[in-house]
Design a protein around this motif. Sequence first.
Motif, PDB file in Angstrom:
ATOM      1  N   PRO A 160      28.400  63.547  48.356  1.00 21.27           N
ATOM      2  CA  PRO A 160      30.304  63.694  48.059  1.00 21.27           C
ATOM      3  C   PRO A 160      29.348  64.783  46.598  1.00 21.27           C
ATOM      4  O   PRO A 160      29.508  64.641  45.559  1.00 21.27           O
ATOM      5  N   ARG A 161      29.012  62.743  46.575  1.00 18.84           N
ATOM      6  CA  ARG A 161      28.281  62.957  44.874  1.00 18.84           C
ATOM      7  C   ARG A 161      27.418  64.427  44.744  1.00 18.84           C
ATOM      8  O   ARG A 161      27.268  64.943  43.764  1.00 18.84           O
ATOM      9  N   MET A 162      26.400  64.349  45.547  1.00 20.07           N
ATOM     10  CA  MET A 162      25.436  65.695  45.309  1.00 20.07           C
ATOM     11  C   MET A 162      25.601  67.046  45.729  1.00 20.07           C
ATOM     12  O   MET A 162      25.205  67.956  44.131  1.00 20.07           O
ATOM     13  N   GLN A 163      27.503  67.193  46.428  1.00 23.09           N
ATOM     14  CA  GLN A 163      27.492  68.202  46.435  1.00 23.09           C
ATOM     15  C   GLN A 163      28.591  68.334  45.277  1.00 23.09           C
ATOM     16  O   GLN A 163      28.801  69.561  44.750  1.00 23.09           O
ATOM     17  N   ASP A 164      29.223  67.258  44.575  1.00 25.01           N
ATOM     18  CA  ASP A 164      29.708  67.212  43.775  1.00 25.01           C
ATOM     19  C   ASP A 164      28.237  68.188  42.635  1.00 25.01           C
ATOM     20  O   ASP A 164      29.449  69.095  41.386  1.00 25.01           O
ATOM     21  N   LEU A 165      27.857  67.445  42.296  1.00 31.87           N
ATOM     22  CA  LEU A 165      26.387  68.089  41.226  1.00 31.87           C
ATOM     23  C   LEU A 165      26.350  69.333  41.205  1.00 31.87           C
ATOM     24  O   LEU A 165      26.010  70.520  40.072  1.00 31.87           O
ATOM     25  N   LEU A 166      25.975  69.825  42.732  1.00 36.31           N
ATOM     26  CA  LEU A 166      25.994  71.504  42.791  1.00 36.31           C
ATOM     27  C   LEU A 166      26.666  72.297  42.960  1.00 36.31           C
ATOM     28  O   LEU A 166      26.761  73.033  41.950  1.00 36.31           O
ATOM     29  N   GLY A 167      27.450  71.507  43.042  1.00 30.96           N
ATOM     30  CA  GLY A 167      29.367  72.755  42.963  1.00 30.96           C
ATOM     31  C   GLY A 167      29.019  72.984  40.912  1.00 30.96           C
ATOM     32  O   GLY A 167      29.463  73.760  40.793  1.00 30.96           O
ATOM     33  N   ARG A 168      29.385  71.967  40.213  1.00 29.08           N
ATOM     34  CA  ARG A 168      29.194  71.550  38.894  1.00 29.08           C
ATOM     35  C   ARG A 168      27.777  72.633  38.644  1.00 29.08           C
ATOM     36  O   ARG A 168      28.420  73.315  37.453  1.00 29.08           O
ATOM     37  N   ALA A 169      26.433  72.828  38.907  1.00 33.57           N
ATOM     38  CA  ALA A 169      26.160  73.683  38.558  1.00 33.57           C
ATOM     39  C   ALA A 169      26.508  75.235  39.115  1.00 33.57           C
ATOM     40  O   ALA A 169      26.072  76.448  38.142  1.00 33.57           O
ATOM     41  N   LEU A 170      27.146  75.529  39.877  1.00 37.52           N
ATOM     42  CA  LEU A 170      27.074  76.863  39.823  1.00 37.52           C
ATOM     43  C   LEU A 170      28.580  77.943  38.992  1.00 37.52           C
ATOM     44  O   LEU A 170      28.991  78.358  39.154  1.00 37.52           O
ATOM     45  N   ASP A 171      29.508  76.688  38.286  1.00 33.45           N
ATOM     46  CA  ASP A 171      30.712  76.632  37.696  1.00 33.45           C
ATOM     47  C   ASP A 171      29.735  77.422  36.449  1.00 33.45           C
ATOM     48  O   ASP A 171      30.874  77.125  35.233  1.00 33.45           O
ATOM     49  N   THR A 172      28.292  76.579  36.214  1.00 36.25           N
ATOM     50  CA  THR A 172      28.103  76.799  34.440  1.00 36.25           C
ATOM     51  C   THR A 172      26.762  77.193  34.537  1.00 36.25           C
ATOM     52  O   THR A 172      26.228  77.856  35.535  1.00 36.25           O
ATOM     53  N   SER A 173      27.524  78.199  33.620  1.00 36.33           N
ATOM     54  CA  SER A 173      25.953  79.520  33.276  1.00 36.33           C
ATOM     55  C   SER A 173      24.535  78.552  32.592  1.00 36.33           C
ATOM     56  O   SER A 173      23.388  78.910  32.026  1.00 36.33           O
ATOM     57  N   THR A 174      24.501  77.233  32.163  1.00 37.18           N
ATOM     58  CA  THR A 174      23.827  76.087  31.857  1.00 37.18           C
ATOM     59  C   THR A 174      23.309  74.934  32.338  1.00 37.18           C
ATOM     60  O   THR A 174      23.610  75.248  33.871  1.00 37.18           O
ATOM     61  N   SER A 175      22.535  74.191  32.752  1.00 35.89           N
ATOM     62  CA  SER A 175      21.799  72.788  33.608  1.00 35.89           C
ATOM     63  C   SER A 175      22.918  72.263  33.643  1.00 35.89           C
ATOM     64  O   SER A 175      23.689  72.372  32.704  1.00 35.89           O
ATOM     65  N   VAL A 176      23.275  71.383  34.743  1.00 37.72           N
ATOM     66  CA  VAL A 176      24.068  70.041  34.862  1.00 37.72           C
ATOM     67  C   VAL A 176      23.256  68.935  34.782  1.00 37.72           C
ATOM     68  O   VAL A 176      22.282  69.278  34.855  1.00 37.72           O
ATOM     69  N   VAL A 177      23.810  68.299  33.405  1.00 39.28           N
ATOM     70  CA  VAL A 177      22.726  66.710  33.232  1.00 39.28           C
ATOM     71  C   VAL A 177      23.285  65.865  33.881  1.00 39.28           C
ATOM     72  O   VAL A 177      24.186  65.933  32.811  1.00 39.28           O
ATOM     73  N   GLN A 178      22.403  64.886  34.130  1.00 42.60           N
ATOM     74  CA  GLN A 178      23.319  63.393  34.587  1.00 42.60           C
ATOM     75  C   GLN A 178      22.215  62.198  34.616  1.00 42.60           C
ATOM     76  O   GLN A 178      21.293  61.919  35.209  1.00 42.60           O
TER      77      GLN A 178
END
Length: 573
Positions: A160-178
């Motif tokens: 779920p952690r990976m799925q959440d990270l990928l989902g947040r990436a689709l919801d933003t116009s920039t990169s998601v960094v963690q």
Amino acid sequence: MFCIQAAPHRLRCTYSPTRLEGRSHVARFAQRSNDDGRPSTTLAVVATVLIGILLTATASWAADRADESSERRLLETQAKQAAAVLSTAIFVIEQPLTTALQVQAAAGPDGNPSVFRRTFAVSMGEEALFVTASLWHKDPRGFEQLAAVGAQPGIEPQTPRMQDLLGRALDTSTSVVQRVEVGDRTRIAYARADPETGFVVYTERAIPKNRRARVDSDSAYANIHYAIYLGEETTLGSLTTTDMDPADLPLGDPTYATTIPFGDTVLTLVVQPTDHLGSPLGRHLPALLLIGGLLLTFATALIARQLFGARLRAEADATTINDLYEQVHQRYDDEREMSLRLQRALLPQVNPSIPELEIASRYVAGTQDIEIGGDWYSVIELGEHHFGFVVGDVSGHGIDAVATMARARFTLRAYLLDGNAPHEALAKASRQFDVAEDGHIVTAVVGLGDRSTGEVTFANAGHPLPLVLAPEGSVYVPMPVGPPLGVGTTDYEPATFTVPVGATLLAYTDGLVERRTEDIELGMQRLLDAADHHADEQVTELLSSLLEDMRSNEAPDDIALLALHRLATNNVS
């Protein structure tokens, strides 16, 4: 003698050696003693020492505060340069992700996993750009992994952690960094998505074992300690890279912190100088003033004691008092000379030797008190055929004006060395100044020339127009004149002019043409006439002749001159 505060951290002192009728003040003071006069002599010497110590301490304190202010500004400038280098590194990291998404979008709805694997395989490794990379696609059931290269990711693919990270990436116009911890190593995870196609690229980049940032070999990181944190908090839990032992963090004062956009978060850069950033003279000037002032104070006290003791019972001799005032005047002449040395230490000691060019420069101080101005010039060689130059002027006088001059000179020089065009260098430099905050107006003309063709590209920030002197006649270089630096976000327009063989390009500050009692246009015409009269002289003699013709008692401002004479190729030694 009396002193008034002319500006922050600066005292201006004047004296009036007026002859007195009857007994002088010194004699009247001496009259208050007993017959042998010793108490009055002692009080006079003590008063002289106390006043001397007070003035010396004030001057030393003012120099120390000016140096501290200069250090803060230099640290801020270097921190911003280091942040610019870090921004470039972030762009290099994110560019492969953006390119991969564009390639997959062009390949169609199913993408091209084999191209993804080949593209990222060359960038894998603990010391490479990434340690792992994977390609994902969003479908109604969730995210499907299409390809993976490199080591095992720190986040399990189907969690779920990976799925959440990928989902947040689709919801933003920039990169998601963690931040990701893998054993005793730390990685930075990036996820960037294309919402239109549903493709997501996920990568992890390893932080080096020694925690040193790969960008710290850049000159922008010289002479500073640094610590880079993920996010706005500067705690050990947010630390990514540093050149210090983490046990010694946080960095102690003086420090400067700035943030750099990094995907959906920021990087916080905190820097601390490893040594004095300014000139050695600025560092040692407070001690020099203190030692010199104390020596001069005690020398003055000894002289005063001898003078008071010799003439304590009689009228003060006005000639003797005038001699003492001349010594005080010499002291301020010495301080003015020291101030001029400070400014000249910030100007180029010698001009570079550039083929096909004959270069001459001159700086002339115009003020009569101990305050110094902010006029400057600079010439640099850029590559095999190009050269750059800057002539500028900071309004006002004093240590603050010189500190602002140093910032402007080294900032514009750095931008030219980095390959910026003159108008780009002025636009970037203008963002680092604020007239309301700095209290000074900065004007400058910047040129970038090709010595083989004579073509020069100019940009002007509120500065007098350069002049081209040629046998057939002198002419001001036509160009648009933008506002001075620091008045707001400004774009400057470039202008190109070809300097003929045998002609001389002259750049100068306004002290050459300004007079208090006349319009500036008259001064510009006077310079044009003088240039026509002396156009055939060698550049060194030319500058001397122009100064002799143009200077007057009505033009007390400082003057900086820079002449570039274009030689014929067969005249180059």
